[in-house]
Scaffold this motif. Structure first.
Motif, PDB file in Angstrom:
ATOM      1  N   VAL A  98       0.840  -1.206   0.000  1.00 21.15           N
ATOM      2  CA  VAL A  98       0.000   0.000   0.000  1.00 21.15           C
ATOM      3  C   VAL A  98       0.871   1.251   0.000  1.00 21.15           C
ATOM      4  O   VAL A  98       1.659   1.461   0.924  1.00 21.15           O
ATOM      5  N   TYR A 124      -4.404 -12.034   4.677  1.00 26.23           N
ATOM      6  CA  TYR A 124      -3.743 -12.223   5.963  1.00 26.23           C
ATOM      7  C   TYR A 124      -4.760 -12.687   7.010  1.00 26.23           C
ATOM      8  O   TYR A 124      -5.924 -12.287   6.978  1.00 26.23           O
ATOM      9  N   ALA A 146      -0.444  -0.155   7.413  1.00 23.27           N
ATOM     10  CA  ALA A 146       0.253  -0.100   6.114  1.00 23.27           C
ATOM     11  C   ALA A 146       1.213   1.096   6.026  1.00 23.27           C
ATOM     12  O   ALA A 146       1.277   1.789   5.023  1.00 23.27           O
ATOM     13  N   ARG A 160      -2.530  -7.777  -5.098  1.00 24.06           N
ATOM     14  CA  ARG A 160      -1.352  -7.233  -5.744  1.00 24.06           C
ATOM     15  C   ARG A 160      -1.673  -6.768  -7.162  1.00 24.06           C
ATOM     16  O   ARG A 160      -1.213  -5.745  -7.608  1.00 24.06           O
ATOM     17  N   TYR A 164     -10.770  -4.926   5.832  1.00 28.04           N
ATOM     18  CA  TYR A 164     -10.218  -5.177   7.167  1.00 28.04           C
ATOM     19  C   TYR A 164     -11.355  -5.741   8.008  1.00 28.04           C
ATOM     20  O   TYR A 164     -12.348  -5.054   8.246  1.00 28.04           O
ATOM     21  N   ALA A 173       1.794  -4.072  10.859  1.00 23.95           N
ATOM     22  CA  ALA A 173       1.395  -3.861   9.458  1.00 23.95           C
ATOM     23  C   ALA A 173      -0.034  -3.351   9.275  1.00 23.95           C
ATOM     24  O   ALA A 173      -0.398  -2.929   8.166  1.00 23.95           O
ATOM     25  N   THR A 174      -0.842  -3.345  10.333  1.00 23.81           N
ATOM     26  CA  THR A 174      -2.260  -3.006  10.194  1.00 23.81           C
ATOM     27  C   THR A 174      -2.509  -1.627   9.573  1.00 23.81           C
ATOM     28  O   THR A 174      -3.510  -1.432   8.883  1.00 23.81           O
ATOM     29  N   SER A 228      -6.431  -8.279   0.778  1.00 27.14           N
ATOM     30  CA  SER A 228      -5.744  -7.276  -0.035  1.00 27.14           C
ATOM     31  C   SER A 228      -5.414  -7.921  -1.377  1.00 27.14           C
ATOM     32  O   SER A 228      -5.923  -9.019  -1.692  1.00 27.14           O
TER      33      SER A 228
HETATM   34  C1  PHB Z   1      -0.697  -5.753   1.820  1.00 26.83           C
HETATM   35  O1  PHB Z   1      -1.364  -5.686   0.768  1.00 26.83           O
HETATM   36  O2  PHB Z   1       0.333  -6.426   1.923  1.00 26.83           O
HETATM   37  C2  PHB Z   1      -1.153  -5.001   3.010  1.00 26.83           C
HETATM   38  C3  PHB Z   1      -2.252  -4.179   2.911  1.00 26.83           C
HETATM   39  C4  PHB Z   1      -2.694  -3.478   4.020  1.00 26.83           C
HETATM   40  C5  PHB Z   1      -2.021  -3.614   5.222  1.00 26.83           C
HETATM   41  C6  PHB Z   1      -0.907  -4.431   5.324  1.00 26.83           C
HETATM   42  C7  PHB Z   1      -0.470  -5.141   4.212  1.00 26.83           C
HETATM   43  O3  PHB Z   1      -2.480  -2.924   6.301  1.00 26.83           O
END
Ligand code: PHB
Ligand code: RFL
Length: 391
Positions: free
Chosen positions: A47, A222, A296, A214, A201, A293-294, A212
């Motif tokens: 992100v 996740y 981003a 790519r 989320y 990571a929450t 999420s």
């Molecule tokens: C991800 O796409 O890897 C990602 C997206 C949002 C986050 C963490 C990781 O909060």
């Protein structure tokens, strides 16, 4: 070997710093422990904040990002099996996030540096930093079977959380601020078109889950797992079962499954050192701070640090002044702590904690419910998520 700025680490921080310095006519050499292939394939963040995207585009490395990046105007929060969209674009006056894998940013930066004649030493062994409290800083490393030394004016420690730069600073100089969380994330890359156009989320009694992506063909998902979980205990069908349970929603929404291409476990931690500099050694990115990571924020904070550091070096080389260099740590830490706060808040709101009492669980749902119904609360989330203004 001699250069102006010796950079340890070819992650986003080191590469972007080297690129921004080049644009200002300042020379640098990057010393990286891993191979080019390894850093260009390492699966990490996805992100990019609006400001990170703008910086990459304005500095001339955003062409593929503009073409292939997925621009998202909103995210979804899901709880009690219902989704609530946060329209970030509208709430922030037209800002968005872009989904573009970190290793693609790394590829773009490596190719820009090499095309401009920049030097990156890959697969350097036994990297160590010296003399940064004197007028003769140097980076020592093994390459091509020989010990080499890179003399420089300054060292930029961009070598990530497990690098050598931060631990080389004498004991007693740095203060560490640290929080570990009683859970980790199990992340998968799956060959399946994402089941939602935007990130989801999800708060669930079995634990947090995140949908999420790519690309339009590849999903990134996740789930919250125990802090010491072994990936071998997670066969693919168990991961999909857990994702199905935690992302379930009312109505006809369906999570489509597909082959899992890659999986791994990431610990969740908040960490900051103060100050982010000592003598002629400047820390940037994960070398100085990490966030769960929450929110981003990790990659974006790394980009924000090196933006400030490149401006400080530019001031020094053009005028001899050290004001921006002296203020580097202080300037970065204001943003770092706001990102820490936001990442901690998102993490606390969305995960299940073993220690939670029924009171805490009701409070968490009330927080999500408040957020989903209050424009003021949504605006606060949105402006942090797309990235706070630079200054
Ligand atoms: C991800 O796409 O890897 C990602 C997206 C949002 C986050 C963490 C990781 O909060
Ligand atoms: P990096 O990327 O770790 O790069 C450091 C580089 O230094 C090299 N190195 C050394 N080189 C020479 N000598 C040594 N002794 C060395 N020791 C290490 C390493 O090989 C490496 O190439 O740090 P940098 O540049 O500060 O970048 C930080 C980001 O990588 C990190 O913050 C993000 O990936 C965090 N993160 C996310 N950030 C976001 O902004 N948005 C996200 O959506 C997001 N999602 C994530 C994430 C991190 C994750 N993991 C796996 C930790 C999702 C995950 C799952």
């Amino acid at each position: 070997m001699r250069t102006q700025i010796g950079i340890v680490g070819a992650g986003p921080a080191g590469l972007l710093l080297s690129h921004l310095l080049h644009l200002q006519g300042i020379e640098s050499v990057i010393i990286e422990a891993r191979s080019r292939k390894y850093i260009e394939e390492r699966i990490r963040a996805g992100v990019l904040e609006q400001g990170t995207v703008d910086m990459l585009v304005e500095s001339g490395v955003g062409e593929r990002l503009k073409r292939e990046g997925l621009v998202h105007h909103g995210i979804e929060l899901r709880f009690n099996r219902r989704g609530h969209r946060i329209n970030m674009y509208e709430l922030t006056g037209g800002k968005a996030i872009t989904i573009y894998a970190q290793h693609e940013v790394v590829k773009d930066l490596v190719s820009a540096r090499l095309a401009a004649g920049g030097q990156i030493v890959f697969e350097a062994g036994d990297v160590s930093v010296h003399g940064f409290d004197s007028s003769t800083p140097a980076i020592r490393f093994q390459s091509g079977g020989k010990t080499q030394e890179l003399a420089c004016d300054f060292i930029a420690g961009c070598d990530g959380f497990h690098g050598v730069c931060r631990p080389s600073i004498p004991v007693g100089v740095l203060t560490e601020f640290d929080r570990t969380y009683p859970f980790a994330w199990l992340g998968v890359l799956a060959q399946v078109p994402p089941s939602s156009n935007e990130l989801v989320y999800s708060y669930h009694e079995r634990g947090f889950a995140l949908l999420s992506m790519r690309t339009p063909e590849i999903g990134r998902l996740y789930i919250q797992v125990g802090p010491d979980e072994d990936i071998h205990n997670w066969p693919d069908d168990k991961i999909w079962r857990e994702l199905q349970a935690r992302l379930a929603a009312e109505g006809d929404w369906k999570l489509t499954e597909g082959p899992i291409l890659q999986k791994g476990i990431t610990p969740m931690r908040s960490f900051v050192v103060e100050p982010m500099q000592f003598g002629k050694l400047y820390l940037a990115g994960d070398a100085a701070h990490i966030v769960p990571a929450t929110g981003a924020k990790g990659l974006n904070l790394a980009a924000a640090d090196v933006r400030i550091l490149s401006q400080a070096f530019a001031e020094f080389y053009s005028s001899g002044k050290t004001q921006l260099l002296d203020q580097y740590s202080q300037t970065c830490l204001r943003r770092v702590w706001k990102a820490q706060r936001f990442s901690w808040w998102m993490t606390s709101m969305l995960h299940r904690f073993d220690t939670d009492s029924p009171f805490d669980q009701r409070r968490q749902v009330a927080e999500l419910d408040y957020l989903a119904g209050s424009r003021a609360a949504m605006t606060s989330l949105a402006e942090n998520y797309v990235g706070l203004p630079w200054d």
